[in-house]
Design a protein around this motif. Structure first.
Motif, short mmCIF file in Angstrom:
data_model
loop_
_atom_site.label_atom_id
_atom_site.label_comp_id
_atom_site.label_asym_id
_atom_site.label_seq_id
_atom_site.Cartn_x
_atom_site.Cartn_y
_atom_site.Cartn_z
N VAL A 245 -4.22 2.93 -2.86
CA VAL A 245 -3.22 3.10 -3.91
C VAL A 245 -2.09 2.13 -3.55
CG1 VAL A 245 -1.61 4.68 -5.03
CG2 VAL A 245 -3.84 5.52 -4.22
N TYR A 246 -1.60 1.43 -4.55
CA TYR A 246 -0.53 0.46 -4.33
C TYR A 246 0.67 0.80 -5.20
CZ TYR A 246 -4.16 -2.28 -2.08
OH TYR A 246 -5.17 -2.69 -1.25
N LEU A 247 1.84 0.44 -4.70
CA LEU A 247 3.08 0.55 -5.45
C LEU A 247 3.63 -0.84 -5.69
CD1 LEU A 247 4.95 3.53 -3.76
CD2 LEU A 247 4.42 3.31 -6.19
N ALA A 248 4.11 -1.08 -6.90
CA ALA A 248 4.81 -2.32 -7.23
C ALA A 248 6.29 -1.97 -7.33
CB ALA A 248 4.30 -2.89 -8.54
N ARG A 249 7.10 -2.78 -6.64
CA ARG A 249 8.55 -2.55 -6.65
C ARG A 249 9.27 -3.80 -7.15
NH1 ARG A 249 6.78 0.24 -2.07
NH2 ARG A 249 7.61 2.35 -1.86
N ARG A 250 10.32 -3.56 -7.91
CA ARG A 250 11.22 -4.62 -8.33
C ARG A 250 12.57 -4.27 -7.72
NH1 ARG A 250 12.90 -5.19 -14.51
NH2 ARG A 250 13.66 -3.14 -13.99
N ASP A 251 13.09 -5.17 -6.90
CA ASP A 251 14.36 -4.92 -6.22
C ASP A 251 14.33 -3.58 -5.49
OD1 ASP A 251 15.40 -7.33 -7.22
OD2 ASP A 251 16.07 -6.33 -9.06
N ALA A 252 13.24 -3.30 -4.80
CA ALA A 252 13.02 -2.09 -4.00
C ALA A 252 12.85 -0.82 -4.84
CB ALA A 252 14.13 -1.90 -2.96
N VAL A 253 12.86 -0.93 -6.16
CA VAL A 253 12.69 0.23 -7.04
C VAL A 253 11.23 0.29 -7.50
CG1 VAL A 253 13.38 1.31 -9.21
CG2 VAL A 253 15.08 0.09 -7.83
N LEU B 141 -0.38 -6.38 -12.85
CA LEU B 141 -1.02 -5.49 -11.87
C LEU B 141 -2.55 -5.54 -11.99
CD1 LEU B 141 1.26 -2.32 -11.86
CD2 LEU B 141 0.98 -4.01 -10.04
N LEU B 142 -3.04 -5.59 -13.23
CA LEU B 142 -4.48 -5.70 -13.44
C LEU B 142 -5.01 -6.99 -12.83
CD1 LEU B 142 -7.16 -4.83 -14.77
CD2 LEU B 142 -6.37 -5.98 -16.85
N GLU B 143 -4.37 -8.10 -13.09
CA GLU B 143 -4.84 -9.39 -12.54
C GLU B 143 -4.71 -9.43 -11.03
OE1 GLU B 143 -6.68 -11.60 -14.07
OE2 GLU B 143 -6.53 -10.25 -15.78
N PRO C 89 0.84 -1.20 0.00
CA PRO C 89 0.00 0.00 0.00
C PRO C 89 0.88 1.25 0.00
CG PRO C 89 -0.70 -1.53 1.71
CD PRO C 89 0.62 -2.03 1.19
N ALA C 90 0.45 2.25 -0.74
CA ALA C 90 1.13 3.55 -0.75
C ALA C 90 0.46 4.44 0.30
CB ALA C 90 1.04 4.19 -2.12
N THR C 91 1.22 5.38 0.81
CA THR C 91 0.70 6.36 1.76
C THR C 91 0.94 7.75 1.17
OG1 THR C 91 2.78 6.67 2.95
CG2 THR C 91 1.35 4.84 3.68
N ILE C 92 0.46 8.75 1.87
CA ILE C 92 0.67 10.13 1.42
C ILE C 92 2.16 10.44 1.30
CG2 ILE C 92 0.55 11.25 3.68
CD1 ILE C 92 -1.18 12.50 0.47
N ALA C 93 3.00 9.74 2.08
CA ALA C 93 4.46 9.94 1.99
C ALA C 93 5.00 9.45 0.65
CB ALA C 93 5.16 9.21 3.14
#
Length: 177
Positions: free
Chosen positions: A64-72, A117-119, A15-19
């Motif tokens: 809102v979600y963020l997807a990260r690959r190797d923390a990026v 991400l859609l799935e 999950p993403a935050t306002i930060a």
């Protein structure tokens, strides 16, 4: 946190935050620039005050979600549990989750990260016990509308948004019970 596999490697979804505002906005603006470079200005609002307000609203009141690959950070998606703005009364029926703002960084373009991400969003909606996953696309964006139909979303008509500036085609996918 969830981990999903993709052609780009393992993706960690959180999950993403306002930060995370700047990070999410950077992804959305890169996607907007790519669309505009291809002759499709539908996401130019991410470069305007209205887009900035919209993202803050999503971060405060939706998932809102963020997807990260190797923390990026390489992608984002938003799930809403109601959407009367675009779906009218149907958007308040507690039967669906609403998918918005799927965007990826160009470094993973062509690796089906957006599709994953859609799935993932569809699976998240199903896990919440909702019967439908719903989303919309600019009605004039024929390739994107076709893409959603190829992934099991059926068209349900259109909605006129932003004082008639934007016509969205509404899509729904029934989920397994």
């Amino acid at each position: 946190m969830t981990t999903i596999s993709s052609a780009a490697g393992e993706l960690r979804i959180t999950p993403a935050t306002i930060a995370d505002y700047d990070t999410v906005m950077r992804i959305l603006r890169e996607a907007a620039d790519w669309l505009t470079s291809r002759g499709n200005p539908q996401w130019e609002h991410w470069h305007m005050d209205v887009g900035e307000r919209m993202l803050r609203e999503r971060l405060r009141h939706h998932k809102v979600y963020l997807a990260r690959r190797d923390a990026v950070p390489i992608g984002t998606v938003t799930i809403q549990w109601s959407d009367p703005e675009q779906w009218g009364e149907r958007g308040l029926d507690d039967r669906a989750g609403y998918i918005h703002g799927i965007a990826i960084m160009r470094t993973v373009g062509g690796m089906r990260v957006g599709e994953r991400l859609l799935e993932w969003a569809v699976d998240t909606i199903a896990a919440r016990g909702r019967r439908f996953a719903r989303l919309d696309a600019m009605a004039s964006n024929t390739p994107l509308c076709r893409y959603y139909q190829q992934r099991g979303f059926r068209p349900l008509g259109t909605a006129t948004l932003f004082a008639g500036i934007y016509t969205a085609r509404l899509f729904e996918r029934e989920l397994r019970p």
